[in-house]
Structure formats: C-alpha cells, structure tokens
Design an enzyme around this catalytic site. Structure first.
Site, PDB file in Angstrom:
ATOM      1  N   ARG A  78      18.130   9.743 -27.770  1.00  0.00           N
ATOM      2  CA  ARG A  78      16.846  10.035 -27.695  1.00  0.00           C
ATOM      3  C   ARG A  78      16.131   9.347 -28.518  1.00  0.00           C
ATOM      4  O   ARG A  78      14.617   9.765 -27.840  1.00  0.00           O
ATOM      5  CB  ARG A  78      17.205  11.195 -29.169  1.00  0.00           C
TER       6      ARG A  78
ATOM      7  N   HIS B 249      18.584   3.736 -32.347  1.00  0.00           N
ATOM      8  CA  HIS B 249      19.089   2.969 -30.806  1.00  0.00           C
ATOM      9  C   HIS B 249      20.052   3.662 -29.613  1.00  0.00           C
ATOM     10  O   HIS B 249      20.888   3.123 -29.273  1.00  0.00           O
ATOM     11  CB  HIS B 249      19.222   1.335 -30.055  1.00  0.00           C
TER      12      HIS B 249
END
Length: 471
Positions: free
Chosen positions: A208, A205
C-alpha cells in the site's frame, strides 16, 4: 429322489467327472436339480437346499467373474490406503512447516538473523513470475476514480490489492508508457503481480505504501505538467522507481542493518544496504522474461533506464537527504531542463517528495500512516533493546509521541523540501505546501494539549503525595 444335471449354454448334458472340460465366463455351465416322482415335505426341503447349493456351485464355475470382483475390491482397498497415505504426508508437511516456523522464530532472537536475509537469497520462489495470464480481477475505473487518481487528495485506504494493481496498470496506460515503449499489456500485469508479491506485510513499508508513493508521483506528473518538461523515458523512470523503491523491505531500517551487522549491511559495505537491496530485487524481477516490461527497448535505452531507476531508488535513503536537497538548491537559481545533471537532481527530489508525502494528504488519510510508521519503529526499537543495540529516541515507545514525532519531521524535513520545489513549480504551493503547514499547526496544538495534560497529571500526583504525607 433328486438328481443334479450339469448343462452347457446349449442345454446339452455334461458328464460330471474329472475329465470334463472347463467352462468359461462366455460359456458357463448350468446346474439344474431334477426331481423324480411326488416329493414329500421333507424332500421339498432337501430340494430347496439343493437349489441353493446348485446356485453356489454355478458361481464356482464363473472363475473370471470372481477374479474381477476380487480385483475391484483390491483396487478399492488400494485407493483407501493411498488416501490414508496422503493424509500422513500432509501431517508430515504440517509438522515440517511448524518446525521451520519455530526455527525462524528462534533465529529472530539472535542478532545476526535479520529477517531481510531470506529475501531473494533463500526464497527464489517469490521472484518466480506467474507464467499464466494474470487473473487478478480487473477493476473498472469510473470517471470519478480516474480524475481523483490524479490528485494528492486521493484516499489510498479505500482500495483492495487487486484494485490498486488495476489503478497502477491504468497509470502506465494513461501516461502513454505502454504505447511509447511497446510494453506487452500481459507482461505489465505479470510484472505488477510480481511486484506485489515481493512487498512484505510490514506495518508501514508494504504494498500500500508502494501504491501511495506511485500515486503521488502520478499526481505530481499531472500537477506540474512534467510530460511537457521531461522526455517520456524520464516519466517511465520516475514511475518505475516509485513502484520498486521499497521492494522486499524487511521492516528494520539501515541503522539497524549496520549496527546488527546483517548480511545486507556486510554485502553492501554499510552503504545504503536497504536501497541497494530494493534495486537488486527490482532488476531480479525484470530479468525474468515474463516480467520484463523493457523487453522492446534498445540496449542503449535499457542502460539509461536502469541507471535512472537505480539513481532514484538510492536517493530515497534519508541519510542522504541534506546532501541531495543542498545540491538541488544550488541549481535552483539557473535551473536548466536541457542540463542532464539538473534534471537528474530534480528527479531525485521528486521521488523523495513522493516517498515521504503522507502529510500532504488530507488528515484522515495521513494520520493512519503515522500510526503505522510508529508501530514499525517500536517493533525495531524493542528488538534493538533486546539485542543491546543503540536505540534512536524518535523510535523509542517510552520517549516518543505522535505530535513530537511529526512536528520535527514537518518543520525540518518536509516543509523546507516542498518550499524549494514550489520555487520551480508554483502550482505545488496550494495543493501540497499549504496542507503541510496546516498539519504542522495541528500537531503543535496536540503537543500543547499533551503537555498541559502531563502538567495537570504531575500536579495531581504531587497533591496526592502531600496529602498522604500530612495524614
């Protein structure tokens, strides 16, 4: 045989006595030795000594010059002391930083200190926008990149943060959102930078992942011709919700938050604590005038945009998956784009599809994400074990494998959801649904191979045990 004469600058002789006037830097006295008669060798030596004494004596009269020299020397010493003092300050700062790090590490070993506690509650500086014109290097998108960006096959691993920021900026311009909502391009840059700064460096998380989800949303808008079906305000809501959907994610899911009774769980009464937090951080950023991409919309429009973004981010809580998908299925038989409830439900399903769409991508792009997710899961399960909290089997490093983790998720979550979406958008079938079936088949083959290897290992161990007993 030698006398000393004291002369003014005009070569006038001065009587050397206590009443003589003082000289100054601009009118210095000159000291001159005067010889009388022929000098012997010894007298010449005296003459040389007297000359040196005279020079020193002359310098004594230049008091101001001496003061300047001393002042310069003192200034140099003061600078040196200041530099040494700065070094001491830096050392103390380093010691302070080390102490804070140790305290944080110690705090993390206790149940009540979930890392998410330090988000915008304790670190407002993360939410402070950059007031200058953002200076991330503008990546000039080639035509090839622009075309690839619209497809689910886009390789998200090839890009640096500044390039991903430029790609996100391009999406907002390309969809006409900057023009239609009069978004200041510099404000858009600042907002994207602030968004980037408020994603943590988690294994999964992270920023990206944010880019991944937003790029998939962008490709679905293109693939399903959503701009022909939705008003522009809904396109803005879909894109912005995708960008903000995991802001300040701490790397530990809702189950951990609730079981560990973290501050977030207490604050949001165990109801989607992370998703509520992502929404709160998103609008904390928007509240900064320098980052407010909605500054030109009316109050009524902003109210609709805000409610729309909140609804979509809260829909990404996987605990609500069955509820949302069942509601969508009920509306499928007579789906109506003029029905606000129908459209809201569709938007919730779309962001859910994008959030968990990694397996839609080519295998070489999708598989690294599985490793990242498992790493984050194992990090959580290790912590849960150390704190005596319940551990989910699919997160336990001693029980789960990559094939077992993915097969169930593909068969019972991803494929049924995309099959439902395909009924409304047939174009999704070949581009998204087919790759999911291929991914499921690949992981089932890997599982069979793993099972065969385990069985072989078991037989080998049993054989070795038998041989050892016979001996």
């Amino acid at each position: 045989n030698t006398t000393i004469s004291l002369l003014t600058v005009d070569n006038c002789m001065v009587s050397i006595d206590p009443t003589m006037p003082a000289n100054s830097e601009s009118t210095p006295y000159k000291v001159r030795p005067v010889a009388t008669g022929q000098l012997s060798e010894k007298e010449e030596l005296f003459q040389s000594v007297f000359t040196q004494v005279a020079e020193q004596f002359s310098r004594v009269f230049k008091i101001n010059e001496l003061k300047t020299e001393v002042a310069n020397h003192l200034a140099m010493l003061e600078k040196k002391v200041e530099l040494e003092g700065l070094k001491v300050v830096e050392i103390e700062k380093c010691k302070s930083d080390i102490k804070k790090m140790r305290e944080e590490m110690a705090a993390r070993s206790t149940r009540t200190s979930c890392p998410c506690k330090y988000s915008f509650l304790d670190e407002n500086k993360k939410l402070t926008p950059r007031r200058d014109v953002p200076s991330y290097p503008k990546y000039m998108l080639s035509q090839e990149t622009i075309e690839a960006l619209r497809k689910p096959t886009f390789d998200v691993w090839l890009w640096e943060p500044n390039e991903m920021l430029s790609c996100l900026e391009h999406m907002y311009h390309d969809l006409g959102l900057v023009k239609d909502f009069n978004i200041n391009p510099i404000t858009l840059k600042r907002w994207l930078l602030c968004i980037h700064d408020n994603y943590r460096n988690n294994p999964f998380h992270n920023f990206r992942h944010c880019f991944c989800v937003t790029q998939m949303m962008y490709s679905m808008i293109s693939l399903c011709n959503l701009q022909e079906k939705f008003p522009q305000v809904d396109i803005l809501i879909l894109m912005t919700a995708a960008v903000c959907h995991d802001l300040d994610h701490p790397g530990y899911n809702n189950t951990y938050q609730i079981n560990a009774r973290t501050e977030l769980a207490v604050r949001y009464n165990d109801i989607s604590p992370l998703e509520n937090h992502h929404c709160a951080v998103a609008f904390q950023i928007i509240a900064q005038p320098e980052c407010n991409i909605f500054s030109s919309v009316t109050q009524e429009q902003f109210k609709r945009i805000r409610q729309g973004i909140i609804t979509l981010i809260l829909a990404t809580d996987m605990a609500r998956h069955a509820e949302i998908l069942d509601s969508f299925k009920e509306k499928m038989d007579n789906f109506d784009y003029s029905n606000e409830e129908h459209v809201t439900c569709l938007k919730m399903v779309l962001i859910k599809c994008c959030d968990i769409s990694n397996e839609v991508r080519p295998m070489e792009v999708a598989e690294p994400w599985v490793d990242c997710l498992l790493e984050e899961y194992f990090m959580q399960s290790d912590r849960e074990k150390s704190e005596g909290l319940p551990v989910a089997p699919f997160m336990d490093r001693d029980k789960v494998t990559k094939p077992t983790a993915q097969i169930g998720f593909l068969k019972f979550v991803l494929i049924p959801m995309f099959e439902t979406v395909t009924k409304l958008f047939p174009e999704v079938d070949e581009v998204m649904l087919q790759p999911l079936w291929e991914s499921r088949d690949r992981y089932e083959e890997l599982k069979q191979l793993d099972d065969a290897m385990k069985e072989l290992q078991k037989k080998k161990s049993a054989s070795l045990t038998t041989d050892s007993t016979q001996k």
